[in-house]
Design an enzyme around this catalytic site. Structure first.
Site, PDB file in Angstrom:
ATOM      1  N   ASN A 109       0.800  -1.223   0.000  1.00  0.00           N
ATOM      2  CA  ASN A 109       0.000   0.000   0.000  1.00  0.00           C
ATOM      3  C   ASN A 109       0.838   1.281   0.000  1.00  0.00           C
ATOM      4  O   ASN A 109       1.986   1.284   0.434  1.00  0.00           O
ATOM      5  CB  ASN A 109      -0.907   0.029   1.232  1.00  0.00           C
ATOM      6  CG  ASN A 109      -0.109  -0.011   2.521  1.00  0.00           C
ATOM      7  OD1 ASN A 109       0.362  -1.063   2.918  1.00  0.00           O
ATOM      8  ND2 ASN A 109       0.070   1.138   3.159  1.00  0.00           N
ATOM      9  N   ASP A 138      -6.104   0.467   2.188  1.00  0.00           N
ATOM     10  CA  ASP A 138      -5.106  -0.561   2.515  1.00  0.00           C
ATOM     11  C   ASP A 138      -5.483  -1.910   1.908  1.00  0.00           C
ATOM     12  O   ASP A 138      -5.187  -2.952   2.473  1.00  0.00           O
ATOM     13  CB  ASP A 138      -4.927  -0.686   4.044  1.00  0.00           C
ATOM     14  CG  ASP A 138      -3.680  -1.466   4.412  1.00  0.00           C
ATOM     15  OD1 ASP A 138      -2.751  -1.535   3.583  1.00  0.00           O
ATOM     16  OD2 ASP A 138      -3.628  -2.024   5.522  1.00  0.00           O
TER      17      ASP A 138
END
Lengths: 562, 222
Positions: A290, A333
């Site tokens: 991420n 995420d």
């Protein structure tokens, strides 16, 4: 007289002088470790005796070719031995087995060499941890790499350590990156062609991610591939890989880019897991995690390349070959942490082509071309995607999957005979809350919070996906969210563990549970298999998990049928 | 006061190491070797000297003078180091600590952190939280993932603080300071505290303060 002989003589003289003063010192028990050749590592996929790579082989199929333990006798599986480590904490290690010697790791970076037949300890290495360790999700370690006469470990304080396979003593150690800036290591290294490959954690701390290659003999850096290029802006994509709208405010992002410039130096992009190695083309394939900060996109305008992407680089030079981004400018995420697997799969025209697959936190299995990284297909979602890509708010917006997935770091396994890949998934409803703060210099930088909704049910599943069609072949629901990963074998089996302590064998073709064992602590580590003296074993760690707080333990359990 | 023993008289020295016959030449060799090995054993530890200033607030036995002052004996080394660093740089501001940190030499920060980390965490005799409070706190902690960094028994590790057995009032104040960003050296913690209700923060402070753990329960990894 050489210098080491002089030193030895001096030590001997001092020892004589100190006669009568006894120092208690354990006699080191060496391991009967044999050197591992590149040819052995290359042929691991067909090796019925050893488990030489964290994910079984360079393709990372986690497919073990032995079939002594199979669908007809797996019901007789029972513990052959149990080894208890000194560390009762989260366990994510994959045991590596080389000619009867097993190497396992624990949280806080201990390494044990064991007799794989009896569980007896040969040696135990405790890493002398530096004071600063920066990790988001537990003090985990996922295992070692083996090559020649050494065992390689990467540590929470961002060191790469080479140990003597026979004694466990340090041969060399080098700092991969500065831990005060948020870098740490939990992944197992990969050994190939005299190099040790390693990625990094740190996507929650504003790092600039990378994959590095080190000389296996000396520890000298060979090459570095930064996972964020100096132009990380990309093409201002408004949809994900499956065509879903990401609700981006491109005008606002462009204004921010003008104001603050390209965020590539702190945009994250950790590489949590081992790359696949294509030996024929000398390319490696891995997925990038991420962007930083996780939930606040306002401070990182652009697509944030190459976060949330499949990337291929040249094995010898580390030079870029191709990439494919799944979620540009992610705010949830929902990154890619499960390792890539090389398979031969049908393309859109039905031709079998070299492909690379992985499971995403989105709950899709993605199938990409190895040639140019392009997307061939994505699977049916393995988990609920209720409200997926709802923008995070200051108050918190609910959606599924939660930030742990879908498929978290858990590797997949591939049974090429069945054309199936196995993935373990989480169903964890969360709220996504955004807050903005400037880069904090290596401290936690989430840009908000993802919060498990305690009043809603969380659970998991084990899913078999046909990677030639993207269809789910079978799925078994589990009481708890799943983290750990599977192993599949030529005996028609698939093994995986659960957070409540159950370790199960499934019929790989149908998903029927054929055998279960209660380990007493969460089985959240990927299993392995090997054979000694013609007898096949299955081995797994049962130590629970920090990230989703499953019951801790300290057991390495080897099973066999007699 | 616990901590390293720095001075020995001759008898104690002999008793510790079972020195050979006084007339033996081996005795002389051994004494020299032990002196060399002990390094500065016969000189005061300069870090201990420098740490004396800390006792005024953090206590001579590890029990702080005020309820809102943290326990630092037995606190994790990396955490203490980063706090001193941040107090010195101004990333963390505290009217008492900032001026003190400004007087410290940069090269003393890590040794000071190491010195305090090796002292025994004191038992503050804070009561264990009632079951309902503990359940509320555990649910709140799981919801935002506190154990991911502070670990299963809230003893932290490395750069992450030990919370178990910390002063209740200090915990409460710190969580609120994170919440309103008065404490500004960890915005991720501020985000997580903002995602946690005031009621939950109070329960967390009571629960964590009541966790008295004398040794790390998971391993002896240190």
């Amino acid at each position: 007289m050489s210098s080491w002989k002089m030193t030895g003589a001096l030590v001997g003289a001092l020892a004589l002088s100190f006669a009568g003063w006894t120092l208690a010192q354990a006699e080191p028990k060496g391991a009967p470790a044999s050197a591992v050749t590149q040819e052995q590592l290359n042929a691991a996929a067909k090796d019925e005796n050893n488990f030489l790579h964290t994910n079984g082989n360079y393709d990372q199929t986690r497919y073990f070719p032995g079939k002594q333990i199979n669908t007809s006798n797996v019901g007789k599986l029972h513990p052959a031995w149990i080894f208890q480590t000194e560390v009762k904490e989260s366990m994510e290690t994959t045991p590596i087995v080389v000619n009867g010697v097993m190497y396992v790791t624990t949280s806080f970076d201990h390494v044990y060499a064991l007799n794989a037949k009896t569980g007896e300890e040969y040696w135990h290495y405790k890493h002398a941890m530096g004071p600063v360790t920066t990790y988001c999700c537990g003090p985990n370690n996922r295992g070692v790499a083996v090559y020649d006469d050494k065992v390689y470990l990467a540590t929470l304080d961002a060191k790469l350590v080479a140990l003597d396979a026979k004694t466990g003593s340090v041969v060399w150690q080098t700092e991969i990156a500065d831990p005060t800036l948020g870098y740490s290591e939990t992944m197992a290294p990969t050994a190939v062609d005299g190099k040790i490959l390693i990625g990094t954690n740190g996507g929650e701390y504003g790092i600039r991610g990378f994959v590095k290659a080190y000389d296996a003999k000396t520890g000298k850096l060979v090459w570095t591939f930064d996972t964020s290029p100096e132009n990380s802006v990309g093409v201002w994509a408004t949809t994900d890989a499956t065509g879903k709208d990401l609700h981006r405010d491109i005008a606002a992002e462009k204004a921010q880019l003008t104001k603050t410039g390209d965020p590539y130096k702190t945009v994250g992009g950790g590489v949590w897991q081992n790359p696949s190695i294509d030996l024929a083309t000398k390319r490696i394939y891995f997925v990038v995690g991420n962007p930083s900060p996780d939930l606040d996109g306002s401070v990182r305008p652009g697509d944030n390349l190459y976060t949330e992407s499949l990337v291929s680089v040249d094995l010898d030079t580390g030079k870029y070959v191709c990439h494919f981004q799944y979620i540009p400018h992610d705010l949830w995420d929902l990154d890619d942490t499960s390792p890539t697997v090389l398979v031969n799969a049908k393309d859109k025209d039905g031709n079998v082509v070299p492909a690379v697959i992985h499971g995403g936190k989105t709950g899709h299995v993605y199938v990409n071309s190895r040639k140019d990284c392009s997307l061939i297909r994505f699977s049916e979602p393995m988990v609920s995607q209720e409200g997926m890509y709802t923008l995070p708010t200051a108050e918190g917006a609910r959606m599924l999957p939660g930030a742990n997935g879908g498929v978290e770091w858990s590797p997949m396994a591939v049974n090429p005979e069945l054309g199936l890949t196995y993935a373990v998934n989480l169903h964890q409803p969360m709220t996504y809350q955004v807050q903005s703060s400037p880069y904090p210099g290596g401290k936690l930088w989430l840009g908000g919070a993802f919060k498990v909704i305690a009043t809603e049910a969380s659970f998991g599943n084990v899913t078999a996906v046909d990677y030639n069609t993207g269809k789910i072949k079978w799925q078994v629901k589990t009481p708890l969210p799943m983290m750990g990963g599977p192993l599949t074998t030529a005996g028609g089996l698939m093994f995986t563990g659960e957070g409540d302590g159950w370790f199960r064998a499934y019929d790989a073709a149908t998903g029927k549970v054929l055998w279960s064992f209660f380990a007493g602590a969460g089985v959240n580590a990927p299993p392995a298999s090997y054979a000694i003296d013609g007898k096949q074993y299955i081995v797994v760690g049962a130590g629970g998990n920090t990230q989703i707080d499953f019951k801790r333990g300290n057991n390495i359990i080897a099973f066999t049928t007699d | 006061m616990e901590g390293p023993v720095l001075f020995y008289n001759g008898t104690e020295f002999e008793a510790m190491f079972h020195l050979p016959d006084p007339t033996s030449t081996k005795r002389a060799v051994l004494l020299v070797a032990l002196l060399l090995m002990s390094g500065s054993a016969f000189a005061a530890d300069p870090i201990e000297e420098k740490a004396k200033i800390c006792t005024a607030c953090h206590g001579e036995t590890g029990v702080p003078q005020l309820k809102t002052t943290p326990v630092i004996w037995g606190q994790n080394e990396g955490y203490l180091f980063l706090q001193l660093r941040d107090l010195q740089s101004g990333a963390r501001k505290n009217e008492l600590m900032s001026p003190i940190a400004a007087t410290l030499a940069k090269e003393d920060l890590l040794p000071l952190a190491g010195y305090f980390s090796k002292l025994k965490w004191p038992n503050l005799q804070q009561p264990e939280a009632p079951k309902d409070v503990a359940a509320k706190a555990q649910s709140a902690a799981a919801s935002v993932g506190c154990p991911g960094c502070h670990l299963h028994h809230f003893q932290g590790d490395g750069s992450t603080a030990r919370l178990a057995g910390q002063q209740r009032e200090y915990l409460q104040k710190t969580m609120v300071d994170f919440r309103n960003r008065t404490r500004g050296n960890n915005p991720g913690m501020s985000d997580l505290m903002n995602a946690t209700s005031s009621d939950d923060l109070t329960a967390l402070a009571e629960y964590l303060a009541g966790l008295q753990i004398d040794q790390y329960l998971g391993s002896e990894h240190r």
